[in-house]
Design a protein around this motif. Structure first.
Motif, PDB file in Angstrom:
ATOM      1  N   GLY A 540       0.825  -1.301   0.052  1.00 55.85           N
ATOM      2  CA  GLY A 540       0.114  -0.222   0.037  1.00 55.85           C
ATOM      3  C   GLY A 540       0.846   1.203  -0.189  1.00 55.85           C
ATOM      4  O   GLY A 540       0.597   2.207  -0.780  1.00 55.85           O
ATOM      5  N   LEU A 541       1.750   1.304   0.961  1.00 58.40           N
ATOM      6  CA  LEU A 541       2.684   2.487   0.895  1.00 58.40           C
ATOM      7  C   LEU A 541       3.454   2.606  -0.407  1.00 58.40           C
ATOM      8  O   LEU A 541       3.630   3.811  -0.999  1.00 58.40           O
ATOM      9  CB  LEU A 541       3.701   2.070   1.888  1.00 58.40           C
ATOM     10  CG  LEU A 541       3.438   2.338   3.410  1.00 58.40           C
ATOM     11  CD1 LEU A 541       4.624   2.348   4.251  1.00 58.40           C
ATOM     12  CD2 LEU A 541       2.888   4.048   3.638  1.00 58.40           C
ATOM     13  N   ALA A 542       3.790   1.653  -1.070  1.00 61.50           N
ATOM     14  CA  ALA A 542       4.440   1.790  -2.534  1.00 61.50           C
ATOM     15  C   ALA A 542       3.419   2.241  -3.435  1.00 61.50           C
ATOM     16  O   ALA A 542       3.856   3.025  -4.463  1.00 61.50           O
ATOM     17  CB  ALA A 542       5.181   0.516  -2.853  1.00 61.50           C
ATOM     18  N   ILE A 543       2.176   1.749  -3.401  1.00 61.09           N
ATOM     19  CA  ILE A 543       1.284   2.199  -4.427  1.00 61.09           C
ATOM     20  C   ILE A 543       0.654   3.460  -4.401  1.00 61.09           C
ATOM     21  O   ILE A 543       0.471   4.058  -5.243  1.00 61.09           O
ATOM     22  CB  ILE A 543      -0.030   1.041  -4.332  1.00 61.09           C
ATOM     23  CG1 ILE A 543       0.405  -0.349  -4.693  1.00 61.09           C
ATOM     24  CG2 ILE A 543      -1.034   1.650  -5.297  1.00 61.09           C
ATOM     25  CD1 ILE A 543      -0.639  -1.122  -4.922  1.00 61.09           C
ATOM     26  N   LEU A 544       0.695   4.117  -3.197  1.00 62.98           N
ATOM     27  CA  LEU A 544       0.174   5.317  -2.962  1.00 62.98           C
ATOM     28  C   LEU A 544       1.021   6.476  -3.636  1.00 62.98           C
ATOM     29  O   LEU A 544       0.181   7.182  -4.506  1.00 62.98           O
ATOM     30  CB  LEU A 544       0.363   5.896  -1.372  1.00 62.98           C
ATOM     31  CG  LEU A 544      -0.777   6.838  -0.840  1.00 62.98           C
ATOM     32  CD1 LEU A 544      -2.016   6.354  -0.797  1.00 62.98           C
ATOM     33  CD2 LEU A 544      -0.362   7.020   0.530  1.00 62.98           C
ATOM     34  N   PRO A 545       2.159   6.638  -3.414  1.00 61.77           N
ATOM     35  CA  PRO A 545       3.010   7.490  -4.642  1.00 61.77           C
ATOM     36  C   PRO A 545       2.479   7.341  -6.046  1.00 61.77           C
ATOM     37  O   PRO A 545       2.519   8.475  -6.805  1.00 61.77           O
ATOM     38  CB  PRO A 545       4.345   7.551  -4.358  1.00 61.77           C
ATOM     39  CG  PRO A 545       4.490   6.356  -3.332  1.00 61.77           C
ATOM     40  CD  PRO A 545       3.327   5.936  -2.952  1.00 61.77           C
ATOM     41  N   LEU A 546       2.484   5.934  -6.442  1.00 64.62           N
ATOM     42  CA  LEU A 546       2.340   5.813  -7.901  1.00 64.62           C
ATOM     43  C   LEU A 546       0.936   6.072  -8.189  1.00 64.62           C
ATOM     44  O   LEU A 546       0.686   6.828  -9.283  1.00 64.62           O
ATOM     45  CB  LEU A 546       2.271   4.317  -8.158  1.00 64.62           C
ATOM     46  CG  LEU A 546       3.816   3.587  -8.050  1.00 64.62           C
ATOM     47  CD1 LEU A 546       3.587   2.098  -8.217  1.00 64.62           C
ATOM     48  CD2 LEU A 546       4.596   4.036  -8.984  1.00 64.62           C
ATOM     49  N   LEU A 547      -0.052   5.926  -7.487  1.00 65.13           N
ATOM     50  CA  LEU A 547      -1.454   6.592  -7.553  1.00 65.13           C
ATOM     51  C   LEU A 547      -1.401   8.216  -7.831  1.00 65.13           C
ATOM     52  O   LEU A 547      -1.903   8.608  -8.832  1.00 65.13           O
ATOM     53  CB  LEU A 547      -2.277   6.171  -6.343  1.00 65.13           C
ATOM     54  CG  LEU A 547      -2.925   4.671  -6.355  1.00 65.13           C
ATOM     55  CD1 LEU A 547      -3.663   4.320  -5.401  1.00 65.13           C
ATOM     56  CD2 LEU A 547      -3.576   4.528  -7.673  1.00 65.13           C
ATOM     57  N   ILE A 548      -0.554   8.812  -6.903  1.00 61.32           N
ATOM     58  CA  ILE A 548      -0.540  10.158  -6.876  1.00 61.32           C
ATOM     59  C   ILE A 548       0.030  10.506  -8.267  1.00 61.32           C
ATOM     60  O   ILE A 548      -0.438  11.616  -9.071  1.00 61.32           O
ATOM     61  CB  ILE A 548       0.328  10.804  -5.578  1.00 61.32           C
ATOM     62  CG1 ILE A 548      -0.353  10.595  -4.508  1.00 61.32           C
ATOM     63  CG2 ILE A 548       0.482  12.262  -5.899  1.00 61.32           C
ATOM     64  CD1 ILE A 548       0.499  10.531  -3.356  1.00 61.32           C
TER      65      ILE A 548
END
Lengths: 672, 215
Positions: A540-548
């Motif tokens: 989740g932590l890794a995906i968050l920036p990708l989503l942004i």
């Protein structure tokens, strides 16, 4: 097929593969395939025979023929033996595939012989951990030592390897002698060499102490505990990398098996200070091992030193467990053995992986010196990725496997420090501190190992020649990398089975240590860990920036394509962190360990004028243990030898005089 | 004179001859003395065979006659012919050797004192002599620097041990004895070959000069 048949098939495959490989020595390529494939298949069969035993918790016994009167050839696969068989077989699967391509380096230099030795080596280890007779145990132990000695010395043109092999040979035999004496003590009391009788041996307390200490020191030499460690960083790197993986991954674990077998199974860990001794040696080995590892510039030696550290961590768990058993705290006992065994299998997997990764680097670069590496992840991305996973695991980052076992070790140490005498209450928190220190330094060590080797600029010669290693080697490493994840994420399932091994050893019912997706020591109120949830969190932590970024953020350029800013100067690869520089900040902190010897502090102007060219800067860690313990011992032995030489005059008549004198003394003694 | 007495008297003769071997200066003479002594040994074997009614001993005595009185001295004479007569190089003074020999004899007699086995009891003197004989062989090696003389000393030791064997186990199978005797011949053969090679390289048979070979 029954488990018994599978087990025998596994041994059969190793031996047949070894013999065929030896027979095909002329044709190196085919010999390679034969030895690699048979090791792989035998490993699979070994796993298939060990897993049912672990799941059902019921072992099996195979009776062999009686060749010699005092040695009953009995194979007894109880849960502990099955667990060890599983570990060895797992590594055999990975190294088997890996060696098919890796050993092509050695074609024309006796690949068939190498395959033969390799397979016999694995088979002898499996027999060591399953045999139920002290005589045959020593036979297979010796076979294991001899074969690994030949593998260490395999590169005959390498003087260093020959020397390392000799040191290994001597130290291994010192250990074997101690183990032998311990077994003979058992034999004196029981009149047989069967392990079954050893378990019920009625030894006097003093003999028990002696038998345990001898066995612990004997196995300790093989496990590489400080201060008997110094053969390990010489011998393990000298061997071919697939063998290094086996030696560091599983061979030193057979010694841990020996300590548990003798200390817990035979002697029932009957004195509380045994556990404390094991704990102390473990803590010292862990701290010293990692300190030496950090300062090492040779990639494989770094890994070898780290093996000493991990053996220390395993022994801390085992020591705490033994103390728990001795003082009647069964839960601590089970928890400690569990922590030790869990770290044992974890270390086998990630250290095997790291050694195979180092082997891949050596395969392409033909050097072990980290100063001549750098930026390899660009040329060998898959090797880099698997090595990275191994480095994360060994640095105990959740949710990978190293974290789970260290977590259990911590909780064992905490649980053990709540009860008992003042000494125990003091020793266990201290051990926990040592473990914490070790953990921090391990992270530093593997940031260095991965960082200096795989990132940054390339500092060696021609970088164009470097490319990814053959696919079989990648599969071998990939399997172990997957193993790191499985053992980490599968902890809620795996813990139960390993706890069964520990409780079967103590003849008690297994406690509940996992519930759903979480694991806990003793009770869920004390602490809880769920590796799958951690994974979800991390992902989740890794995906968050990708989503942004995906929803309208600006894309950053690929930074690796550009040279870093060098304060306005032209950037050169010599500006990057080197291996030596990385560890240098530790030297003043741990100055008693890193003995710095400045042999030539101040030079006069005239001296400099004359010897400018002759002056050199040598950066090497002072060999503290060798210098203060082993060299004096060695000199003493040589001195005794020199004194004894005066008796050997070389004159026949003098020898006759000795005979006459001895005869005279003997005759007079009989007359009296 | 009873049988045991004859054996005992003969064994005293054996000691005298072995003293002659030890004391003789000239190598050729010493070899002759050895031959004579072996003859005495054969007679002892024969007499034991007769008085103890031990059939195997007849064969022993025949093989001993062939090997000890003919083969071994022949080998030694061959070497002497090759190396010519060498200076003997005495290491221990004559008087001292005699005193030592007496001491050895006394010790041997003291040693056999407690033996009370039935078979041995009658031949106690012979048993003591056989032990002394063995030690005299060692003394011979000790007293001389010459390699050939030392080989003769070894032969004396052989004789001593054979006599012990004959007294203690006169009914042992013939094969045992034949094996031991041929073994002795081969030992002497090899030693003479070595002595000849050493003489070729060093030009002497003085063993004190051979310490160069020390490892």
């Amino acid at each position: 097929m029954t488990v018994q048949q599978l087990f025998l098939l596994s041994i059969f495959l190793y031996v047949v593969g070894a013999l065929i490989s030896l027979g095909l020595n002329r044709d190196g390529k085919i010999a390679n395939y034969v030895s690699g494939t048979t090791a792989f298949l035998a490993g699979c069969t070994g796993v298939a025979s060990a897993v049912p035993v672990l799941i059902e918790g019921k072992g099996f016994i195979l009776e062999g023929m009686e060749f010699i009167p005092f040695g009953r050839f009995t194979i007894n696969v109880d849960p502990l033996s099955a667990f060890m068989t599983l570990v060895i077989s797992l590594l055999s699967i990975a190294t088997g595939i890996y060696s098919i391509s890796y050993q092509e380096e050695y074609i024309g230099k006796g690949t068939g012989v190498m395959g033969f030795l390799n397979n016999i080596f694995i088979a002898s280890m499996i027999l060591v951990v399953t045999i139920d007779n002290a005589f045959y145990f020593l036979v297979f132990w010796e076979l294991m030592t001899l074969v690994s000695y030949f593998l260490v010395c395999f590169e005959q043109e390498n003087r260093e390897a020959i020397k390392a092999g000799f040191v290994y040979f001597v130290m291994a035999h010192v250990g074997t002698v101690l183990i032998m004496i311990s077994f003979i003590l058992f034999y004196v009391y029981t009149g047989t060499f069967d392990f079954a009788a050893f378990r019920n041996a009625n030894l006097s307390p003093v003999t028990k102490n002696l038998a345990f200490l001898l066995a612990f020191l004997g196995f300790g030499v093989k496990a590489g505990i400080v201060p008997f460690h110094f053969w390990l960083p010489q011998a393990h790197p000298a061997a071919p990398s697939n063998v290094s993986a086996l030696m560091s991954g599983v061979m030193i674990k057979t010694a841990i098996y020996g300590i548990i077998r003798v200390g817990v199974d035979f002697l029932g860990a009957s004195a509380w200070w045994w556990g404390l001794t094991v704990l102390a040696f473990g803590a010292i080995s862990a701290v010293f091992g990692v300190l030496y590892a950090v300062s090492e510039n040779d990639l494989k030696r770094l890994l070898a030193y780290s093996s000493i550290e991990n053996v220390g961590i395993i022994l801390m768990g085992v020591g705490a467990g033994m103390m728990g058993i001795a003082t009647g705290q069964v839960s601590v006992g089970i928890l400690g053995i569990l922590a030790g065994l869990y770290h044992l299998i974890n270390h086998a997997v990630f250290k095997g992986l790291l050694f195979l990764g180092a082997g891949s680097v050596v395969y392409r670069l033909h050097t072990r010196n980290m100063e001549e590496m750098g930026g390899l992840a660009r040329y060998m991305p898959w090797t880099g990725l698997t090595f990275f996973i191994g480095a994360l695991s060994i640095s105990a980052l959740p949710p990978l496997n190293g974290f789970v076992s260290k977590w259990f070790t911590y909780h064992t140490l905490f649980a053990a420090s709540t009860k008992g005498s003042a000494l125990i209450r003091m020793a266990f928190p201290l051990a926990a501190v040592a473990l914490a220190l070790t953990g921090a330094l391990t992270s530093l060590c593997f940031v260095k190992a991965y960082g200096v080797t795989f990132t940054g600029p390339f500092r060696g010669g021609n970088e164009l020649k470097i490319k990814e290693v053959p696919v079989t080697m990648l599969i071998g490493m990939g399997l172990l990398a997957i193993g790191c994840f499985v053992l980490g994420l599968g902890a809620p399932i795996g813990v139960g089975y390993i706890a069964n091994v520990a409780s079967a050893l103590l003849h008690v019912s297994s406690p509940q240590l996992s519930d759903g997706l979480s694991i806990f020591p003793e009770s869920s109120e004390q602490a809880m860990l769920s590796t799958p949830l951690v994974l979800v969190f991390v992902v989740g932590l890794a995906i968050l920036p990708l989503l942004i970024i995906g929803t309208g953020g600006k894309r950053a350029g690929r930074r690796v394509d550009f040279e870093p800013w060098a304060c306005g100067y032209k950037y050169s690869s010599r500006m990057a962190w080197t291996s030596t520089a990385f560890a240098h900040s530790l030297y003043p902190l741990f100055s008693p360990v890193y003995l710095l010897r400045t042999a030539f502090t101040e030079a006069g102007r005239f001296t400099i004028l004359l010897f400018k060219k002759a002056m050199a800067y040598i950066s090497q860690i002072e060999l503290m243990w060798e210098r203060y313990i082993y060299y004096p011992l060695l000199h003493f032995m040589v001195y005794i030898g020199k004194r004894a030489q005066t008796f050997q005059t070389g004159n026949v008549r003098m020898y006759c005089l000795y005979i006459i004198l001895t005869l005279g003394v003997l005759l007079i003694a009989t007359v009296r | 004179m009873s049988g045991t007495n004859i054996v005992n008297v003969l064994s005293v003769l054996l000691i005298l001859t072995s003293m002659l071997v030890v004391e003789t200066r000239k190598l050729r003479m010493a070899a002759y003395m050895y031959r004579f002594q072996s003859l005495v040994l054969v007679t002892i074997f024969l007499s034991i065979a007769v008085f103890m009614e031990a059939k195997p001993l007849y064969i022993w005595s025949i093989t001993a006659l062939i090997t000890k009185t003919f083969l071994v001295p022949y080998l030694i004479f061959k070497v002497i012919k090759r190396v010519k007569e060498q200076e003997e190089g005495v290491a221990i003074d004559k008087k001292l050797t005699i005193i030592l020999a007496v001491g050895i004899l006394a010790l041997s007699f003291a040693v056999v004192e407690p033996f009370h086995m039935q078979a041995v009891l009658k031949l106690r003197v012979a048993l003591a002599v056989s032990i002394a004989h063995f030690m005299l062989g060692l003394l011979c090696i000790l007293a001389s620097k010459n390699a050939l003389k030392q080989i003769l000393g070894y032969c004396l030791m052989e004789n001593g041990s054979h006599l012990t064997l004959a007294i203690m186990a006169y009914n042992a199978p013939e094969t045992v004895e034949i094996g031991i005797l041929t073994d002795a011949v081969f030992a002497v053969l090899i030693m003479t070959i070595i002595a000849r090679r050493l003489f070729k390289d060093f030009g002497t048979l003085d063993t004190d000069k051979f310490t160069l070979l020390k490892g």
